[in-house]
Design a protein around this motif. Structure first.
Motif, PDB file in Angstrom:
ATOM      1  N   PHE A  86       0.852  -1.187   0.000  1.00 20.89           N
ATOM      2  CA  PHE A  86       0.000   0.000   0.000  1.00 20.89           C
ATOM      3  C   PHE A  86       0.887   1.236   0.000  1.00 20.89           C
ATOM      4  CE2 PHE A  86      -2.358  -3.304   2.345  1.00 20.89           C
ATOM      5  CZ  PHE A  86      -3.480  -3.388   1.546  1.00 20.89           C
ATOM      6  N   GLU A 108      -1.763  -0.332  -8.505  1.00 23.93           N
ATOM      7  CA  GLU A 108      -1.567  -0.011  -9.921  1.00 23.93           C
ATOM      8  C   GLU A 108      -0.749  -1.076 -10.644  1.00 23.93           C
ATOM      9  OE1 GLU A 108      -0.745   2.119  -7.377  1.00 23.93           O
ATOM     10  OE2 GLU A 108      -2.740   3.006  -7.385  1.00 23.93           O
ATOM     11  N   ARG A 186      -8.632   5.476   5.517  1.00 22.73           N
ATOM     12  CA  ARG A 186     -10.094   5.403   5.574  1.00 22.73           C
ATOM     13  C   ARG A 186     -10.600   4.040   5.109  1.00 22.73           C
ATOM     14  NH1 ARG A 186     -13.132   7.193   1.618  1.00 22.73           N
ATOM     15  NH2 ARG A 186     -11.285   7.855   0.485  1.00 22.73           N
ATOM     16  N   GLU A 188      -8.309   1.178   3.299  1.00 26.11           N
ATOM     17  CA  GLU A 188      -7.459  -0.025   3.257  1.00 26.11           C
ATOM     18  C   GLU A 188      -7.193  -0.605   4.653  1.00 26.11           C
ATOM     19  OE1 GLU A 188      -5.418   0.830  -1.064  1.00 26.11           O
ATOM     20  OE2 GLU A 188      -4.501   1.789   0.655  1.00 26.11           O
TER      21      GLU A 188
HETATM   22  O1  2NF Z   1      -5.167   7.019  -8.496  1.00 27.48           O
HETATM   23  C1  2NF Z   1      -4.817   6.010  -7.870  1.00 27.48           C
HETATM   24  N1  2NF Z   1      -3.954   5.185  -8.398  1.00 27.48           N
HETATM   25  C2  2NF Z   1      -5.412   5.741  -6.502  1.00 27.48           C
HETATM   26  C3  2NF Z   1      -6.441   6.573  -6.064  1.00 27.48           C
HETATM   27  C4  2NF Z   1      -6.984   6.359  -4.797  1.00 27.48           C
HETATM   28  C5  2NF Z   1      -6.515   5.307  -4.026  1.00 27.48           C
HETATM   29  C6  2NF Z   1      -4.977   4.701  -5.700  1.00 27.48           C
HETATM   30  N2  2NF Z   1      -5.526   4.509  -4.474  1.00 27.48           N
HETATM   31  C7  2NF Z   1      -5.074   3.423  -3.523  1.00 27.48           C
HETATM   32  C8  2NF Z   1      -3.628   3.007  -3.680  1.00 27.48           C
HETATM   33  F1  2NF Z   1      -3.588   1.669  -3.953  1.00 27.48           F
HETATM   34  C9  2NF Z   1      -2.933   3.265  -2.357  1.00 27.48           C
HETATM   35  O2  2NF Z   1      -2.699   2.090  -1.585  1.00 27.48           O
HETATM   36  O3  2NF Z   1      -5.164   3.940  -2.178  1.00 27.48           O
HETATM   37  C10 2NF Z   1      -3.868   4.197  -1.639  1.00 27.48           C
HETATM   38  C11 2NF Z   1      -3.464   5.617  -1.922  1.00 27.48           C
HETATM   39  O4  2NF Z   1      -4.498   6.507  -1.637  1.00 27.48           O
HETATM   40  P1  2NF Z   1      -4.333   7.640  -0.495  1.00 27.48           P
HETATM   41  O5  2NF Z   1      -5.575   8.457  -0.525  1.00 27.48           O
HETATM   42  O6  2NF Z   1      -3.969   6.954   0.788  1.00 27.48           O
HETATM   43  O7  2NF Z   1      -3.044   8.420  -0.990  1.00 27.48           O
HETATM   44  P2  2NF Z   1      -2.957   9.886  -1.564  1.00 27.48           P
HETATM   45  O8  2NF Z   1      -1.528  10.052  -2.006  1.00 27.48           O
HETATM   46  O9  2NF Z   1      -3.505  10.845  -0.568  1.00 27.48           O
HETATM   47  O10 2NF Z   1      -3.967   9.883  -2.796  1.00 27.48           O
HETATM   48  C12 2NF Z   1      -3.695   9.176  -3.987  1.00 27.48           C
HETATM   49  C13 2NF Z   1      -4.413   9.808  -5.141  1.00 27.48           C
HETATM   50  O11 2NF Z   1      -5.800   9.609  -5.020  1.00 27.48           O
HETATM   51  C14 2NF Z   1      -6.492  10.839  -5.043  1.00 27.48           C
HETATM   52  C15 2NF Z   1      -5.498  11.864  -4.582  1.00 27.48           C
HETATM   53  O12 2NF Z   1      -5.803  13.159  -5.080  1.00 27.48           O
HETATM   54  C16 2NF Z   1      -4.223  11.313  -5.197  1.00 27.48           C
HETATM   55  O13 2NF Z   1      -4.082  11.690  -6.552  1.00 27.48           O
HETATM   56  N3  2NF Z   1      -7.645  10.657  -4.158  1.00 27.48           N
HETATM   57  C17 2NF Z   1      -7.654  10.386  -2.837  1.00 27.48           C
HETATM   58  N4  2NF Z   1      -8.923  10.246  -2.399  1.00 27.48           N
HETATM   59  C18 2NF Z   1      -9.720  10.435  -3.490  1.00 27.48           C
HETATM   60  C19 2NF Z   1     -11.118  10.449  -3.717  1.00 27.48           C
HETATM   61  N5  2NF Z   1     -11.997  10.204  -2.731  1.00 27.48           N
HETATM   62  C20 2NF Z   1      -8.898  10.687  -4.614  1.00 27.48           C
HETATM   63  N6  2NF Z   1      -9.374  10.912  -5.851  1.00 27.48           N
HETATM   64  C21 2NF Z   1     -10.697  10.907  -5.986  1.00 27.48           C
HETATM   65  N7  2NF Z   1     -11.556  10.677  -4.972  1.00 27.48           N
END
Ligand code: 2NF
Length: 250
Positions: A86, A108, A186, A188
């Motif tokens: 993660f 990804e 939130r 994972e």
């Molecule tokens: O775009 C992705 N590849 C993605 C998006 C959201 C979550 C991947 N994830 C998965 C991954 F596998 C990671 O384990 O969740 C984990 C990363 O998410 P995170 O929210 O913990 O990490 P951040 O660096 O804060 O966010 C990752 C990307 O997701 C977008 C954010 O702007 C950044 O580009 N993002 C976060 N929450 C949301 C949401 N609710 C979001 N984009 C849209 N809606």
């Protein structure tokens, strides 16, 4: 025509990625034929179609997990035990890490995460087309948009299916390396299955040349440790774990 195009500009987020359909198909073939040939029997045309059907002709602010169930069912991929990574605010570094540790997987590095990474998509009720002008922004317009619901569901399933020892790469150059409002915090963390996951290993990495703002001994990691232990999963944390750290130099 004029009215139609202004209607399509109604959202605050970037519009659908140009050539979305072609990109989905090309990434799907690349992944199933070259990256993970174990998935070579997956039908990329069907995957492209199921992806499109999930959101096309629908109100872009009324997405539900059910919309994506046919797509999830078609892909159905599992990650081997001990191989799940993660990340939160460390996307690039985590991807470099799984690139050198070839058999490890971030979200990804799974087929659907690989297909959708960095893409934007939405449609509109009453239209068979995608909206290339604008899509709902997850903060400014609505949280139940198709992109957010997709990543939320994919992240949930990725965590539910994890087993053995799992890892997370966190950013020690921001004030809260662990953020309870992030997808990691939130979604994972709360969907790891204690019957299958023995331990979560956190790697807190500081950016080169930047002052460390958080570390394993900080309060945000303490919160994470508490949540994980509360869930009967062991927790370890290491600052600047060398196998991840050295990637910043390459
Ligand atoms: O775009 C992705 N590849 C993605 C998006 C959201 C979550 C991947 N994830 C998965 C991954 F596998 C990671 O384990 O969740 C984990 C990363 O998410 P995170 O929210 O913990 O990490 P951040 O660096 O804060 O966010 C990752 C990307 O997701 C977008 C954010 O702007 C950044 O580009 N993002 C976060 N929450 C949301 C949401 N609710 C979001 N984009 C849209 N809606």
């Amino acid at each position: 025509m004029r009215r139609r195009s202004s209607e399509h500009m109604k959202w605050n987020g970037t519009g659908s990625t140009a050539h979305f359909q072609e990109i989905v198909l090309e990434r799907c073939y690349n992944y199933t034929q070259l990256v993970q040939p174990a998935l070579r029997d997956r039908d990329c045309q069907k995957i492209r179609e199921a992806f499109r059907n999930a959101f096309i002709s629908k109100d872009p602010c009324s997405a539900t997990e059910e919309d994506y169930h046919p797509l999830m069912k078609l892909v159905n991929q599992t990650v081997p035990c001990d191989k799940t990574v993660f990340w939160s605010k460390t996307k690039e570094l985590a991807h470099q890490y799984t690139k050198v540790q070839r058999e490890m997987f971030t979200l990804e590095d799974t087929l659907l995460g690989y297909i959708a990474d960095d893409l934007s998509w939405c449609g509109d009720a009453g239209s068979h087309e995608m909206n290339y002008q604008s899509c709902p922004h997850w903060k400014k317009d609505c949280s139940n948009n198709f992109v957010s619901v997709f990543w939320g569901l994919l992240s949930k399933r990725f965590a539910e299916n994890a087993c053995g020892v799992v890892q997370v790469v966190l950013n020690g150059s921001i004030s809260n390396a662990f953020d309870g409002k992030s997808t990691f915090g939130r979604v994972e963390v709360h969907n790891l299955n204690p019957m299958k996951v023995h331990m979560l290993q956190a790697w807190v990495i500081h950016d080169l040349g930047k002052f460390p703002s958080d570390s394993c001994s900080g309060s945000s990691i303490n919160d994470l440790s508490w949540i994980i232990k509360q869930r009967n999963i062991k927790f370890t944390c290491q600052d600047n774990y060398s196998s991840v750290k050295f990637l910043q130099c390459v």
